[in-house]
Design a protein around this motif. Structure first.
Motif, PDB file in Angstrom:
ATOM      1  N   ILE A 190      -7.149   4.136  25.589  1.00 22.01           N
ATOM      2  CA  ILE A 190      -8.037   3.096  25.047  1.00 22.01           C
ATOM      3  C   ILE A 190      -9.284   2.972  25.914  1.00 22.01           C
ATOM      4  O   ILE A 190     -10.415   2.845  25.409  1.00 22.01           O
ATOM      5  N   GLU A 191      -9.100   3.000  27.233  1.00 21.75           N
ATOM      6  CA  GLU A 191     -10.230   2.863  28.158  1.00 21.75           C
ATOM      7  C   GLU A 191     -11.264   3.954  27.951  1.00 21.75           C
ATOM      8  O   GLU A 191     -12.478   3.708  28.014  1.00 21.75           O
ATOM      9  N   LYS A 192     -10.791   5.176  27.674  1.00 21.75           N
ATOM     10  CA  LYS A 192     -11.719   6.294  27.501  1.00 21.75           C
ATOM     11  C   LYS A 192     -12.321   6.352  26.102  1.00 21.75           C
ATOM     12  O   LYS A 192     -13.335   7.017  25.889  1.00 21.75           O
ATOM     13  N   GLU A 193     -11.703   5.649  25.145  1.00 18.12           N
ATOM     14  CA  GLU A 193     -12.179   5.726  23.767  1.00 18.12           C
ATOM     15  C   GLU A 193     -13.321   4.756  23.469  1.00 18.12           C
ATOM     16  O   GLU A 193     -14.147   5.037  22.617  1.00 18.12           O
ATOM     17  N   LYS A 249     -16.685  -0.984  24.644  1.00 13.55           N
ATOM     18  CA  LYS A 249     -16.995  -2.336  24.183  1.00 13.55           C
ATOM     19  C   LYS A 249     -15.765  -3.221  24.322  1.00 13.55           C
ATOM     20  O   LYS A 249     -14.684  -2.893  23.822  1.00 13.55           O
ATOM     21  N   ALA A 250     -15.956  -4.348  24.955  1.00 18.30           N
ATOM     22  CA  ALA A 250     -14.827  -5.237  25.246  1.00 18.30           C
ATOM     23  C   ALA A 250     -14.182  -5.765  23.973  1.00 18.30           C
ATOM     24  O   ALA A 250     -12.955  -5.893  23.890  1.00 18.30           O
ATOM     25  N   ASP A 251     -14.991  -6.070  22.941  1.00 18.87           N
ATOM     26  CA  ASP A 251     -14.435  -6.677  21.738  1.00 18.87           C
ATOM     27  C   ASP A 251     -13.768  -5.665  20.814  1.00 18.87           C
ATOM     28  O   ASP A 251     -13.229  -6.038  19.770  1.00 18.87           O
ATOM     29  N   GLU A 252     -13.796  -4.371  21.173  1.00 15.66           N
ATOM     30  CA  GLU A 252     -13.170  -3.361  20.331  1.00 15.66           C
ATOM     31  C   GLU A 252     -11.838  -2.865  20.884  1.00 15.66           C
ATOM     32  O   GLU A 252     -11.098  -2.169  20.179  1.00 15.66           O
ATOM     33  N   ARG A 253     -11.531  -3.198  22.118  1.00 14.58           N
ATOM     34  CA  ARG A 253     -10.348  -2.617  22.742  1.00 14.58           C
ATOM     35  C   ARG A 253      -9.071  -2.924  21.961  1.00 14.58           C
ATOM     36  O   ARG A 253      -8.221  -2.051  21.778  1.00 14.58           O
ATOM     37  N   SER A 254      -8.922  -4.161  21.523  1.00 16.63           N
ATOM     38  CA  SER A 254      -7.680  -4.520  20.834  1.00 16.63           C
ATOM     39  C   SER A 254      -7.556  -3.811  19.492  1.00 16.63           C
ATOM     40  O   SER A 254      -6.446  -3.462  19.063  1.00 16.63           O
ATOM     41  N   ARG A 255      -8.691  -3.553  18.794  1.00 10.96           N
ATOM     42  CA  ARG A 255      -8.634  -2.855  17.505  1.00 10.96           C
ATOM     43  C   ARG A 255      -8.367  -1.365  17.714  1.00 10.96           C
ATOM     44  O   ARG A 255      -7.649  -0.741  16.923  1.00 10.96           O
ATOM     45  N   VAL A 256      -8.965  -0.787  18.759  1.00 12.73           N
ATOM     46  CA  VAL A 256      -8.666   0.608  19.080  1.00 12.73           C
ATOM     47  C   VAL A 256      -7.187   0.742  19.440  1.00 12.73           C
ATOM     48  O   VAL A 256      -6.506   1.686  19.026  1.00 12.73           O
ATOM     49  N   ALA A 257      -6.685  -0.232  20.209  1.00 15.59           N
ATOM     50  CA  ALA A 257      -5.259  -0.225  20.553  1.00 15.59           C
ATOM     51  C   ALA A 257      -4.406  -0.302  19.293  1.00 15.59           C
ATOM     52  O   ALA A 257      -3.366   0.381  19.187  1.00 15.59           O
ATOM     53  N   ALA A 258      -4.831  -1.113  18.320  1.00 14.25           N
ATOM     54  CA  ALA A 258      -4.068  -1.247  17.079  1.00 14.25           C
ATOM     55  C   ALA A 258      -4.002   0.074  16.321  1.00 14.25           C
ATOM     56  O   ALA A 258      -2.964   0.418  15.740  1.00 14.25           O
ATOM     57  N   ALA A 289      -5.069  -5.070  26.142  1.00 16.84           N
ATOM     58  CA  ALA A 289      -5.196  -4.626  24.756  1.00 16.84           C
ATOM     59  C   ALA A 289      -4.001  -3.778  24.344  1.00 16.84           C
ATOM     60  O   ALA A 289      -3.493  -3.904  23.211  1.00 16.84           O
ATOM     61  N   ALA A 290      -3.536  -2.908  25.238  1.00 20.81           N
ATOM     62  CA  ALA A 290      -2.385  -2.065  24.914  1.00 20.81           C
ATOM     63  C   ALA A 290      -1.122  -2.894  24.751  1.00 20.81           C
ATOM     64  O   ALA A 290      -0.258  -2.576  23.918  1.00 20.81           O
ATOM     65  N   ALA A 291      -0.993  -3.956  25.534  1.00 22.09           N
ATOM     66  CA  ALA A 291       0.201  -4.801  25.462  1.00 22.09           C
ATOM     67  C   ALA A 291       0.171  -5.751  24.276  1.00 22.09           C
ATOM     68  O   ALA A 291       1.229  -6.123  23.744  1.00 22.09           O
ATOM     69  N   ASN A 292      -1.029  -6.136  23.842  1.00 24.48           N
ATOM     70  CA  ASN A 292      -1.166  -7.083  22.726  1.00 24.48           C
ATOM     71  C   ASN A 292      -2.295  -6.634  21.807  1.00 24.48           C
ATOM     72  O   ASN A 292      -3.382  -7.230  21.789  1.00 24.48           O
ATOM     73  N   PRO A 293      -2.065  -5.578  21.033  1.00 22.08           N
ATOM     74  CA  PRO A 293      -3.122  -5.075  20.147  1.00 22.08           C
ATOM     75  C   PRO A 293      -3.373  -6.025  18.981  1.00 22.08           C
ATOM     76  O   PRO A 293      -2.572  -6.916  18.690  1.00 22.08           O
ATOM     77  N   ALA A 294      -4.516  -5.793  18.321  1.00 27.46           N
ATOM     78  CA  ALA A 294      -4.831  -6.599  17.139  1.00 27.46           C
ATOM     79  C   ALA A 294      -3.829  -6.302  16.025  1.00 27.46           C
ATOM     80  O   ALA A 294      -3.253  -5.216  15.950  1.00 27.46           O
TER      81      ALA A 294
END
Length: 420
Positions: free
Chosen positions: A235-238, A241-250, A317-322
């Motif tokens: 997720i960090e490498k993808e 943007k801070a507000d996108e991490r949870s959606r990328v994780a999802a 984000a990885a622990a609590n994705p969107a």
């Protein structure tokens, strides 16, 4: 009335002669006693010493409390294993004090600080008095240097940064495992060993990972904290943007649940260069399916370990994705991404991105003034365009082409290579 003795006349010569002075009385035997002589001497010495001590006290107090010579705040480094005289000479050379080193040593002795003076880097305030200078050193309030380790660096890259920073000492004797360092801003005094820095970063990562793992979403298909770090590193490498991490994780969590390959381009890069972290060029078509334990175009699920050191936000984000059903994401042309659930909609977003890229290219490249354009030969194993044939199973999401990121591949049957 008593009768006065008659006054006998004196001759002029006799009147001019001095009168005979009577002899002094004899010294008493008690005054000549040696104990009395010694006692008087001792009392005299004590009085002199008291007067001298009083003068020294007044002078010393004035010297300790008087404003120092510093015209402005200054940082001074006192080398390790410096003795009291060497410390005094360093302070005198740097203009912190303007007194003789022996006087400084005397002041330190008077303040019972001779054995408490510590080496280090100290910040002395403007016009700091001698008392303040000695107190600062005794308290050991050394200057703390802020060192920021960015998120997403590999352990090898972090060690290289520490090696280039001259406030640290020593060498890193053993390369830390990938994903065991927590990127943050730390404060260290000058002279801290690099091994101590690594240990502190590892301790911080262990503490933060434990806290996040305890409050993770139980539905996330991750069995161990190590898997959480691995997903967070992707997720960090993808995205940056801070507000996108949870959606990328999802997106990646949904793919894990549906047993779809993650197809993350940064995993290809890590499989090629390892801890170096940077490929320095676009990914070649031949490298997309190149066998590697880390290439998530080839392996199912997560790679065997992290591909970088993720920060706290990516771990969260990885622990609590969107809570979404997204399986794809593609750059929106503004530095962010567009997320979709279906492959058809994803392909439309890819087409929009290609159109925007061509428009930007036409606006920035000036046409030749004369002569026909020369056709350039593209590399045999790369492709600048995307095919739109729908694959039999969902493919990976296309992502941002922001220049700050690594090279990556679009989600198609024959994925093209774009430079991030």
């Amino acid at each position: 009335m008593s009768e006065r003795p008659p006054i006998s006349p004196r001759s002029p010569r006799a009147a001019l002669e001095p009168e005979q002075v009577p002899p002094p009385p004899k010294r008493s035997e008690r005054a000549r006693n040696p104990f009395v002589v010694v006692g008087n001497a001792i009392i005299t010495i004590i009085l002199v010493l008291m007067i001298g001590a009083g003068g020294v006290y007044v002078y010393g107090k004035k010297m300790l409390e008087s404003a120092g010579p510093l015209a402005e705040d200054k940082i001074v480094n006192i080398p390790a294993r410096s003795k009291t005289r060497e410390i005094a000479e360093t302070l005198q050379r740097e203009g912190v004090i303007d007194i003789n080193p022996w006087v400084f040593m005397g002041a330190a002795f008077a303040l019972k600080a001779s054995s408490e003076l510590k080496p280090g880097e100290y910040a002395f305030q403007k016009n700091a008095s001698l008392r303040d200078v000695i107190g600062t050193i005794v308290e050991g309030k050394v200057v703390q240097h802020a060192v920021t380790i960015p998120e997403g660096l590999t352990s090898e890259q972090i060690v290289a940064r520490l090696s280039e920073n001259d406030i640290f000492a020593g060498i890193v004797r053993e390369m830390p495992r990938e994903g065991t360092l927590l990127p943050e801003t730390y404060k260290f005094p000058r002279g801290t060993t690099r091994d101590q820095v690594i240990q502190r970063m590892q301790q911080s990562q262990k503490r933060v990972l434990g806290e996040i793992w305890e409050r993770r979403n139980p539905d996330v298909p991750l069995r161990t904290p190590e898997q959480l770090v691995t997903l967070a590193s992707i997720i960090e490498k993808e995205t940056g943007k801070a507000d996108e991490r949870s959606r990328v994780a999802a997106v990646f969590v949904n793919r894990l649940r549906q047993r779809i390959k993650l197809q993350s381009d940064p995993t290809i890069i890590y499989g090629l260069v390892g801890g170096k972290g940077t490929l320095g060029r676009p990914i070649k078509r031949s490298e997309i399916q190149q066998p590697s334990p880390y290439n998530t175009y080839v392996v199912d699920g997560l790679p065997p370990g992290p591909i970088a050191n993720p920060g706290r936000a990516s771990l969260e984000a990885a622990a609590n994705p969107a809570r979404t059903r997204d399986l794809y994401f593609v750059a929106d042309g503004t530095g962010g991404h567009t997320f979709t659930e279906t492959y058809d909609q994803h392909q439309k977003n890819v087409a929009k991105l290609r159109t925007l890229e061509k428009q930007i290219q036409n606006d920035t490249v000036e046409p030749a003034d004369d002569g026909p354009p020369v056709a350039g030969n593209a590399p045999a194993d790369t492709s600048p365009t995307a095919t739109t044939t729908k694959p039999a199973q969902p493919k990976k999401p296309a992502r941002s082409t922001a220049p700050a990121r690594q090279g990556e591949v679009q989600s198609t049957t024959s994925p093209p290579v774009t430079q991030r």
